[in-house]
Design an enzyme around this catalytic site. Structure first.
Site, PDB file in Angstrom:
ATOM      1  N   CYS A 197     -14.866 -59.270 -14.917  1.00 24.11           N
ATOM      2  CA  CYS A 197     -15.554 -59.293 -16.161  1.00 24.11           C
ATOM      3  C   CYS A 197     -16.616 -60.480 -16.517  1.00 24.11           C
ATOM      4  O   CYS A 197     -15.674 -61.388 -16.081  1.00 24.11           O
ATOM      5  CB  CYS A 197     -14.531 -58.855 -16.944  1.00 24.11           C
ATOM      6  SG  CYS A 197     -15.304 -58.724 -18.746  1.00 24.11           S
TER       7      CYS A 197
ATOM      8  N   ARG B 183     -10.038 -61.992 -19.030  1.00 27.39           N
ATOM      9  CA  ARG B 183      -9.749 -60.798 -19.664  1.00 27.39           C
ATOM     10  C   ARG B 183      -8.233 -60.245 -18.834  1.00 27.39           C
ATOM     11  O   ARG B 183      -8.419 -59.290 -18.409  1.00 27.39           O
ATOM     12  CB  ARG B 183     -10.399 -59.435 -19.875  1.00 27.39           C
ATOM     13  CG  ARG B 183     -11.538 -60.208 -20.713  1.00 27.39           C
ATOM     14  CD  ARG B 183     -12.599 -59.289 -20.901  1.00 27.39           C
ATOM     15  NE  ARG B 183     -12.414 -58.115 -21.544  1.00 27.39           N
ATOM     16  CZ  ARG B 183     -13.132 -56.870 -21.800  1.00 27.39           C
ATOM     17  NH1 ARG B 183     -14.021 -56.496 -21.169  1.00 27.39           N
ATOM     18  NH2 ARG B 183     -12.747 -55.702 -22.805  1.00 27.39           N
ATOM     19  N   PRO B 184      -7.141 -61.481 -18.336  1.00 31.56           N
ATOM     20  CA  PRO B 184      -6.249 -61.128 -17.850  1.00 31.56           C
ATOM     21  C   PRO B 184      -5.421 -59.497 -18.732  1.00 31.56           C
ATOM     22  O   PRO B 184      -5.723 -59.028 -19.385  1.00 31.56           O
ATOM     23  CB  PRO B 184      -5.181 -62.192 -17.945  1.00 31.56           C
ATOM     24  CG  PRO B 184      -6.004 -62.599 -19.077  1.00 31.56           C
ATOM     25  CD  PRO B 184      -7.188 -62.261 -19.417  1.00 31.56           C
ATOM     26  N   ILE B 185      -4.318 -59.425 -17.972  1.00 26.13           N
ATOM     27  CA  ILE B 185      -3.686 -58.103 -18.072  1.00 26.13           C
ATOM     28  C   ILE B 185      -2.293 -58.520 -18.798  1.00 26.13           C
ATOM     29  O   ILE B 185      -1.528 -57.550 -18.525  1.00 26.13           O
ATOM     30  CB  ILE B 185      -3.759 -56.325 -17.306  1.00 26.13           C
ATOM     31  CG1 ILE B 185      -3.262 -57.418 -15.981  1.00 26.13           C
ATOM     32  CG2 ILE B 185      -5.152 -55.949 -18.100  1.00 26.13           C
ATOM     33  CD1 ILE B 185      -3.343 -56.433 -15.263  1.00 26.13           C
ATOM     34  N   ASP B 186      -1.615 -59.485 -18.338  1.00 21.46           N
ATOM     35  CA  ASP B 186      -0.244 -60.051 -18.500  1.00 21.46           C
ATOM     36  C   ASP B 186       0.115 -59.577 -19.774  1.00 21.46           C
ATOM     37  O   ASP B 186       1.627 -59.280 -20.085  1.00 21.46           O
ATOM     38  CB  ASP B 186      -0.485 -62.088 -18.719  1.00 21.46           C
ATOM     39  CG  ASP B 186      -0.719 -62.165 -19.616  1.00 21.46           C
ATOM     40  OD1 ASP B 186      -2.530 -61.769 -20.075  1.00 21.46           O
ATOM     41  OD2 ASP B 186      -0.906 -63.359 -20.434  1.00 21.46           O
ATOM     42  N   LEU B 187      -0.588 -59.209 -20.976  1.00 18.60           N
ATOM     43  CA  LEU B 187       0.417 -59.119 -22.369  1.00 18.60           C
ATOM     44  C   LEU B 187       0.572 -57.783 -22.410  1.00 18.60           C
ATOM     45  O   LEU B 187       1.946 -57.606 -22.582  1.00 18.60           O
ATOM     46  CB  LEU B 187      -0.176 -59.359 -22.988  1.00 18.60           C
ATOM     47  CG  LEU B 187      -0.711 -60.751 -24.026  1.00 18.60           C
ATOM     48  CD1 LEU B 187      -2.007 -60.689 -25.070  1.00 18.60           C
ATOM     49  CD2 LEU B 187       0.247 -61.241 -23.877  1.00 18.60           C
TER      50      LEU B 187
ATOM     51  N   ARG C 129     -13.358 -50.971 -17.729  1.00 20.69           N
ATOM     52  CA  ARG C 129     -12.208 -51.326 -18.638  1.00 20.69           C
ATOM     53  C   ARG C 129     -11.019 -50.974 -19.507  1.00 20.69           C
ATOM     54  O   ARG C 129      -9.785 -50.755 -18.945  1.00 20.69           O
ATOM     55  CB  ARG C 129     -11.987 -52.108 -19.471  1.00 20.69           C
ATOM     56  CG  ARG C 129     -10.995 -53.922 -19.788  1.00 20.69           C
ATOM     57  CD  ARG C 129     -10.899 -54.542 -19.764  1.00 20.69           C
ATOM     58  NE  ARG C 129      -9.492 -54.823 -20.459  1.00 20.69           N
ATOM     59  CZ  ARG C 129      -8.474 -55.943 -18.953  1.00 20.69           C
ATOM     60  NH1 ARG C 129      -9.254 -56.633 -18.240  1.00 20.69           N
ATOM     61  NH2 ARG C 129      -8.005 -56.917 -20.455  1.00 20.69           N
TER      62      ARG C 129
ATOM     63  N   LYS D  41     -16.317 -45.632 -29.167  1.00 25.61           N
ATOM     64  CA  LYS D  41     -15.930 -45.292 -28.270  1.00 25.61           C
ATOM     65  C   LYS D  41     -15.023 -46.453 -28.045  1.00 25.61           C
ATOM     66  O   LYS D  41     -14.017 -45.651 -26.603  1.00 25.61           O
ATOM     67  CB  LYS D  41     -17.143 -46.460 -27.575  1.00 25.61           C
ATOM     68  CG  LYS D  41     -16.653 -46.443 -26.226  1.00 25.61           C
ATOM     69  CD  LYS D  41     -17.482 -47.662 -25.559  1.00 25.61           C
ATOM     70  CE  LYS D  41     -17.680 -49.178 -25.585  1.00 25.61           C
ATOM     71  NZ  LYS D  41     -16.618 -49.806 -25.507  1.00 25.61           N
ATOM     72  N   ASN D  42     -14.791 -47.040 -28.814  1.00 27.80           N
ATOM     73  CA  ASN D  42     -13.253 -48.094 -28.612  1.00 27.80           C
ATOM     74  C   ASN D  42     -11.728 -47.413 -29.145  1.00 27.80           C
ATOM     75  O   ASN D  42     -11.047 -47.600 -29.335  1.00 27.80           O
ATOM     76  CB  ASN D  42     -13.228 -49.699 -28.754  1.00 27.80           C
ATOM     77  CG  ASN D  42     -14.312 -49.708 -28.105  1.00 27.80           C
ATOM     78  OD1 ASN D  42     -14.726 -50.122 -26.899  1.00 27.80           O
ATOM     79  ND2 ASN D  42     -14.700 -51.764 -28.456  1.00 27.80           N
TER      80      ASN D  42
ATOM     81  N   ASP E 119     -17.616 -58.072 -31.064  1.00 27.20           N
ATOM     82  CA  ASP E 119     -18.678 -57.329 -30.554  1.00 27.20           C
ATOM     83  C   ASP E 119     -19.981 -57.316 -31.689  1.00 27.20           C
ATOM     84  O   ASP E 119     -20.963 -57.003 -30.856  1.00 27.20           O
ATOM     85  CB  ASP E 119     -17.856 -55.878 -30.400  1.00 27.20           C
ATOM     86  CG  ASP E 119     -16.859 -55.763 -29.403  1.00 27.20           C
ATOM     87  OD1 ASP E 119     -16.749 -57.041 -28.304  1.00 27.20           O
ATOM     88  OD2 ASP E 119     -16.275 -54.201 -29.308  1.00 27.20           O
TER      89      ASP E 119
ATOM     90  N   ARG F  12     -23.912 -47.338 -22.322  1.00 27.05           N
ATOM     91  CA  ARG F  12     -22.312 -47.292 -22.047  1.00 27.05           C
ATOM     92  C   ARG F  12     -21.666 -47.311 -23.500  1.00 27.05           C
ATOM     93  O   ARG F  12     -20.543 -46.716 -23.928  1.00 27.05           O
ATOM     94  CB  ARG F  12     -21.877 -48.381 -20.826  1.00 27.05           C
ATOM     95  CG  ARG F  12     -22.172 -48.090 -19.794  1.00 27.05           C
ATOM     96  CD  ARG F  12     -21.541 -49.560 -18.654  1.00 27.05           C
ATOM     97  NE  ARG F  12     -20.685 -49.417 -19.004  1.00 27.05           N
ATOM     98  CZ  ARG F  12     -19.393 -49.847 -17.897  1.00 27.05           C
ATOM     99  NH1 ARG F  12     -20.709 -51.464 -17.237  1.00 27.05           N
ATOM    100  NH2 ARG F  12     -18.792 -49.951 -18.021  1.00 27.05           N
TER     101      ARG F  12
END
Ligand code: EPZ
Length: 429
Positions: free
Chosen positions: A116, A121-125, A92, A21-22, A304, A396
Site C-alpha cells: 500500500c 497497513r499491517p493486519i496484526d490487530l 484492501r 463505499k467504506n 480520508d 474507485r
C-alpha cells in the site's frame, strides 16, 4: 484514465451523495453470514464494490447489482473458503471476508492485502482478534490460513482503534459461542452502520463509546438494509465549493457525520448551513483563513479528507499545519500539489502549508484515491489546464465523479493515460 481540467467558475448547485463505499464493503462481507438472502440498498457503483461482488461470487454467493444501487445477495451456496488471489489483491476491503468465512465455514485461506502506498497497513490487530476467539492462524507464503470449528467469544483490546480490525472482529463475533467484547474499538459511522445491518439480521451487538459487545447468536436471517451516505464524498464536494469560493449543497447526507469537516470549514471562514439531510456551504468572504488540522479516529478529523484540505489550505491566507496521525505515508499528494505551485513542506507526519493566491495547472499523477481527488479539487481553482493521469484510482471511491462535478460547473474532459506514463499499482484501500 486521464482527466483534463480547466479552471471552473465558482462551483454552484446541489449534488446528491451516494452510499458510502467504506460502509458497503464490510456490509457486503458481513452479508455472507445471513442465511438465504440479503438486499442492500444505496450501494455505490464503484470498482471496489464491483470487485467485492466478484469476490463473494467466487466464494459461491449469487449477487446482482441493480441500476438503482440495490444489491441482492443469496448465500445458500457458499462453500468455498479460499479467497481468489487476483480479486483480493485489487482492494484492501477484500480482507473483510476473513471474519465471515471463519464464522460461517470454520476455515479461510485469504491472500495478504496488497502492498500500500499510504502506509504499511499491517493486519496484526485483525489476526490478534481471531486468535483470541480460538482460531489457529498461520501464514503460508502470501496467504493467511485460519481454522476454527467454532469461534468463542473473547475480550479483545485493540492497541489502536483500527476500522478494519473492528469490523472483521464484529463480523466474526456474531456467530461465536458466548460474548465478544472489543475494547478501544473504532467508532466511525461505517462501523455503526455495519452494526445496524447485523442487528437488523438478528445479531446482538451494542456500542458504548469505544467498547463493542457482541453476544453470539446461532444464525442470522434474511434482511433488507440501506447503506449510509458517503461522508467523504460529501466532504469532497464541500471542499471543492470552498476552494472555488462557490455555493454548493450536498443532499442526502447525515450532517453529524460531517461535523469534523464542517467545523473546519467554518473555522476558515466558510458559511455552513445545516438542515436535516443537507449541508450547504457558501463563501461570502472571498478570503479564507488558515487553520491547523490533525487527523484522528472518528469523531476527529478524517484522514480520508486530509489531502483534500491540503489543496484547500494551499489557497487560503496564512500558514496552516497538517498533522497526519493515522497513516505514516499519506502525503503523496504534496509533491503533485507543489508542481501546481503550492508551497508545502513536509517533515515526517507534518505538512506546513503556506497559502498562496492561486495554483497553476500542471501535469500531475494521482498517487492514490483521496490524493487524486485532492488534485481534482486543486485543479478546479487553478489557473490553466491541469492534466491528472491515473485518474481511474479516483473513480474507485466516487460514483459519477466527473458528471457530478460537471453539473456543479466544473470543466473536465476524460481521456486515456498515454502508455508512456507510469501508473501506480492498483493496491489502495
Ligand atoms: C479504513 O481503512 C478505510 N478503508 C480507509 O479509507 C480509511 O482511511 C481508514 O479506515 C481510516 O479511517 C476501508 O474502510 C475499506 P485502519 P483500514 O485499520 O481499515 C494501523 C479510503 O480512501 N493498523 O483503521 O485499513 C494501520 O496501519 C480508504 O477510502 C495496524 O497497525 O484502516 C493504520 O496506520 C483509504 N494494525 C491505522 O491502524 C492492523 O491490524 C488505521 O488503519 C490494522 C491497522
Amino acid at each position: 484514465m486521464t482527466y483534463y481540467i480547466d479552471p471552473a467558475e465558482s462551483l454552484k448547485g446541489s449534488v446528491s451523495i451516494s452510499g458510502a463505499k467504506n460502509a458497503a464493503l464490510p456490509i457486503i462481507a458481513a452479508s455472507l453470514l445471513c442465511d438465504g438472502g440479503t438486499t442492500l440498498e444505496n450501494i455505490p457503483k464503484l470498482s471496489d464494490v464491483r470487485n467485492m461482488i466478484s469476490l463473494i461470487r467466487a466464494l459461491g454467493a449469487e449477487a446482482e447489482l441493480g441500476d438503482a444501487g440495490e444489491l441482492s445477495i443469496n448465500t445458500e451456496n457458499i462453500r468455498e473458503s479460499t479467497v481468489p488471489y487476483e480479486t483480493a489483491g485489487l482492494f484492501r476491503g477484500s480482507f473483510l471476508v476473513m471474519g465471515s468465512l471463519l464464522a460461517k465455514l470454520g476455515k479461510v485461506k485469504i491472500p495478504l492485502p496488497g502492498g500500500c502506498r499510504i502506509g504499511a497497513r499491517p493486519i496484526d490487530l485483525h489476526l490478534k482478534g481471531f486468535a483470541a476467539m480460538g482460531a489457529k492462524i498461520k501464514q503460508n507464503g502470501e496467504y493467511i490460513e485460519a481454522k476454527c470449528p467454532a469461534l468463542t467469544g473473547a475480550k479483545i483490546y485493540l492497541d489502536f482503534p483500527s476500522v478494519g480490525a473492528t469490523e472483521n472482529i464484529i463480523i466474526a463475533g456474531c456467530l461465536a459461542e458466548g460474548t465478544t467484547i472489543i475494547e478501544n474499538a473504532a467508532t466511525e459511522p461505517e462501523i455503526t452502520d455495519l452494526i445496524g445491518f447485523l442487528n437488523a439480521a438478528g445479531a446482538k451487538i451494542t456500542q458504548d463509546n469505544r467498547a463493542v459487545t457482541i453476544k453470539g447468536v446461532k444464525s442470522l436471517k434474511r434482511v433488507s438494509y440501506g447503506i449510509i451516505p458517503d461522508r467523504i464524498e460529501a466532504g469532497t464536494y464541500l471542499t471543492a465549493a470552498a476552494l472555488t469560493r462557490g455555493e454548493v449543497t450536498v443532499k442526502n447526507v447525515i450532517p453529524d457525520h460531517l461535523k469534523p469537516v464542517t467545523a473546519k470549514l467554518s473555522d476558515i471562514g466558510v458559511d455552513v448551513a445545516v438542515k436535516r439531510t443537507t449541508v450547504s456551504v457558501k463563501c461570502a468572504e472571498k478570503k479564507l483563513c488558515r487553520t491547523d488540522i490533525k487527523t484522528l479516529p472518528f469523531p476527529g478529523f478524517p484522514t480520508d479528507m486530509q489531502a483534500l484540505f491540503a489543496s484547500l489550505l494551499s489557497v487560503t491566507d496564512g500558514t496552516s499545519i497538517i498533522t497526519e496521525t493515522i497513516f505514516e505515508n499519506r502525503f503523496l499528494h504534496v509533491p503533485q500539489l507543489v508542481r501546481m505551485g503550492a508551497k508545502i513542506k513536509t517533515d515526517g507526519r507534518t505538512a506546513v502549508i503556506e497559502g498562496t493566491k492561486y495554483l497553476k495547472g500542471a501535469r500531475v499523477n494521482a498517487p492514490d484515491l483521496r490524493a487524486g481527488a485532492a488534485l481534482v479539487v486543486a485543479a478546479l481553482g487553478a489557473k490553466g489546464t491541469t492534466e491528472i493521469t491515473n485518474a481511474n484510482l479516483i473513480e474507485r471511491g466516487y460514483e459519477n465523479f466527473v458528471a457530478k462535478l460537471t453539473a456543479l460547473g466544473a470543466k473536465i474532459e476524460v481521456g486515456e493515460d498515454s502508455s508512456a506514463i507510469e501508473t501506480a499499482p492498483e493496491i489502495e484501500k
